[in-house]
Motif scaffolding. Sequence first.
Motif, PDB file in Angstrom:
ATOM      1  N   VAL A  41     -14.744  -5.499 -16.584  1.00 53.92           N
ATOM      2  CA  VAL A  41     -15.054  -5.276 -17.991  1.00 53.92           C
ATOM      3  C   VAL A  41     -15.824  -3.957 -18.122  1.00 53.92           C
ATOM      4  N   GLY A  42     -15.474  -3.171 -19.121  1.00 56.87           N
ATOM      5  CA  GLY A  42     -16.064  -1.850 -19.279  1.00 56.87           C
ATOM      6  C   GLY A  42     -15.185  -0.755 -18.726  1.00 56.87           C
ATOM      7  N   SER A  43     -14.213  -1.123 -17.890  1.00 56.11           N
ATOM      8  CA  SER A  43     -13.236  -0.152 -17.401  1.00 56.11           C
ATOM      9  C   SER A  43     -12.102  -0.055 -18.429  1.00 56.11           C
ATOM     10  N   PRO A  44     -11.232   0.933 -18.314  1.00 53.70           N
ATOM     11  CA  PRO A  44     -10.145   1.059 -19.284  1.00 53.70           C
ATOM     12  C   PRO A  44      -8.926   0.182 -18.978  1.00 53.70           C
ATOM     13  N   VAL A  45      -9.102  -0.820 -18.119  1.00 51.88           N
ATOM     14  CA  VAL A  45      -7.996  -1.702 -17.738  1.00 51.88           C
ATOM     15  C   VAL A  45      -8.191  -3.075 -18.364  1.00 51.88           C
TER      16      VAL A  45
ATOM     17  N   ASP B 234       0.828  -1.206   0.000  1.00 48.99           N
ATOM     18  CA  ASP B 234       0.000   0.000   0.000  1.00 48.99           C
ATOM     19  C   ASP B 234       0.865   1.259   0.000  1.00 48.99           C
ATOM     20  N   ALA B 235       1.934   1.254   0.779  1.00 53.28           N
ATOM     21  CA  ALA B 235       2.844   2.405   0.811  1.00 53.28           C
ATOM     22  C   ALA B 235       3.523   2.595  -0.540  1.00 53.28           C
ATOM     23  N   PHE B 236       3.915   1.486  -1.170  1.00 56.10           N
ATOM     24  CA  PHE B 236       4.528   1.535  -2.503  1.00 56.10           C
ATOM     25  C   PHE B 236       3.554   2.126  -3.518  1.00 56.10           C
ATOM     26  N   ALA B 237       2.293   1.734  -3.441  1.00 51.56           N
ATOM     27  CA  ALA B 237       1.293   2.175  -4.423  1.00 51.56           C
ATOM     28  C   ALA B 237       1.017   3.668  -4.329  1.00 51.56           C
ATOM     29  N   GLU B 238       1.266   4.266  -3.175  1.00 54.84           N
ATOM     30  CA  GLU B 238       0.977   5.688  -2.998  1.00 54.84           C
ATOM     31  C   GLU B 238       1.800   6.587  -3.912  1.00 54.84           C
ATOM     32  N   ARG B 239       2.908   6.072  -4.443  1.00 60.72           N
ATOM     33  CA  ARG B 239       3.758   6.914  -5.289  1.00 60.72           C
ATOM     34  C   ARG B 239       3.204   7.057  -6.705  1.00 60.72           C
ATOM     35  N   PHE B 240       2.145   6.314  -7.031  1.00 56.81           N
ATOM     36  CA  PHE B 240       1.627   6.333  -8.401  1.00 56.81           C
ATOM     37  C   PHE B 240       0.234   6.969  -8.466  1.00 56.81           C
ATOM     38  N   GLU B 241       0.115   8.040  -9.222  1.00 58.94           N
ATOM     39  CA  GLU B 241      -1.205   8.589  -9.532  1.00 58.94           C
ATOM     40  C   GLU B 241      -1.775   7.897 -10.759  1.00 58.94           C
ATOM     41  N   THR B 242      -0.913   7.635 -11.722  1.00 57.30           N
ATOM     42  CA  THR B 242      -1.296   6.866 -12.904  1.00 57.30           C
ATOM     43  C   THR B 242      -0.235   5.801 -13.151  1.00 57.30           C
TER      44      THR B 242
ATOM     45  N   ALA C 255      -3.933  -2.733  -4.798  1.00 55.35           N
ATOM     46  CA  ALA C 255      -3.347  -1.453  -4.408  1.00 55.35           C
ATOM     47  C   ALA C 255      -3.109  -0.535  -5.602  1.00 55.35           C
ATOM     48  N   LEU C 256      -2.775  -1.125  -6.744  1.00 59.27           N
ATOM     49  CA  LEU C 256      -2.422  -0.319  -7.912  1.00 59.27           C
ATOM     50  C   LEU C 256      -3.550  -0.152  -8.917  1.00 59.27           C
ATOM     51  N   LEU C 257      -4.690  -0.803  -8.680  1.00 61.80           N
ATOM     52  CA  LEU C 257      -5.787  -0.725  -9.644  1.00 61.80           C
ATOM     53  C   LEU C 257      -6.301   0.706  -9.863  1.00 61.80           C
ATOM     54  N   PRO C 258      -6.408   1.552  -8.828  1.00 65.09           N
ATOM     55  CA  PRO C 258      -6.828   2.939  -9.098  1.00 65.09           C
ATOM     56  C   PRO C 258      -5.880   3.672 -10.051  1.00 65.09           C
ATOM     57  N   ALA C 259      -4.572   3.496  -9.867  1.00 63.57           N
ATOM     58  CA  ALA C 259      -3.601   4.143 -10.751  1.00 63.57           C
ATOM     59  C   ALA C 259      -3.663   3.549 -12.149  1.00 63.57           C
ATOM     60  N   LEU C 260      -3.875   2.230 -12.239  1.00 64.97           N
ATOM     61  CA  LEU C 260      -4.006   1.585 -13.546  1.00 64.97           C
ATOM     62  C   LEU C 260      -5.262   2.060 -14.270  1.00 64.97           C
ATOM     63  N   THR C 261      -6.328   2.276 -13.519  1.00 65.78           N
ATOM     64  CA  THR C 261      -7.560   2.781 -14.123  1.00 65.78           C
ATOM     65  C   THR C 261      -7.344   4.190 -14.661  1.00 65.78           C
TER      66      THR C 261
END
Length: 257
Positions: free
Chosen positions: A174-178, A75-83, A125-131
């Motif tokens: 499905v339907g998301s941009p990921v 979770d801490a690692f994922a915080e560095r990514f907005e996208t 943890a990274l799905l929001p940034a991937l989206t």
Amino acid sequence: MSAASPSTPSRTAVVTGASSGIGAATARHLAAAGHRVVLAARRTERIAALAAELVEAGQQAEAHALDVTDRAAVDAFAERFETLEVLVNNAGGALGADPVASGDPEDWRRMYETNVLGTLHTTQALLPALTAGEGTVVVLSSTAGLATYEGGAGYVAAKHAQHVLAETLRLEIVGSPVRVIEIAPGMVRTDEFALTRFRGDEEKAARVYAGVAEPLTADDVADTIAWCVSRPSHVNVDLLVVRPRAQASNTKVHREP
């Protein structure tokens, strides 16, 4: 710890288990293709050396110590990514080749935590940034996740679970941009996989590949991953099984005398 090229920002790819084998090879392929590669693994010296190697070659790379079984650390690692554009869930591995009757439950637990829960932690943890980045989740499973074989139940069970995780995630978003891509390699000869499985027993590890003229290499699998990721964003390679020509199934392998 990090090392980064001064060149302009580009598509970012996180590769877990990047300290050796398929993970390191994938990082090299994605960096060569123009991605800014974030190397994530427990062995910090190895990923730092690889990041420095890539930067020296004029590519973009950063190294970050990460244990994918530690949710707080993920979770801490994922915080560095907005996208984020690419996540390659490569961290995993096999332990032992015992029958169900005598398999070590601790081996089963460790394989499940790394292969399955590790993939779950990083993906969640990274799905929001991937989206936000219209990204790609790559799950590196195995042909062990598609068929069973004697002496492999613990690893097979973990890889079946990882396969189901990828398949279900694809249905749910499905339907998301990921997009969700699963790569299932067969027999791959790397420096560490079989040695780790047999706890450093070089004779047992060598026996896995005995008589097989050309098992897959880490580079073969990395090339496959890079190809899938580079497809147009509307193209989803749901599941790609890749084996050496000498292997027809998990239990049918041509071996020269």
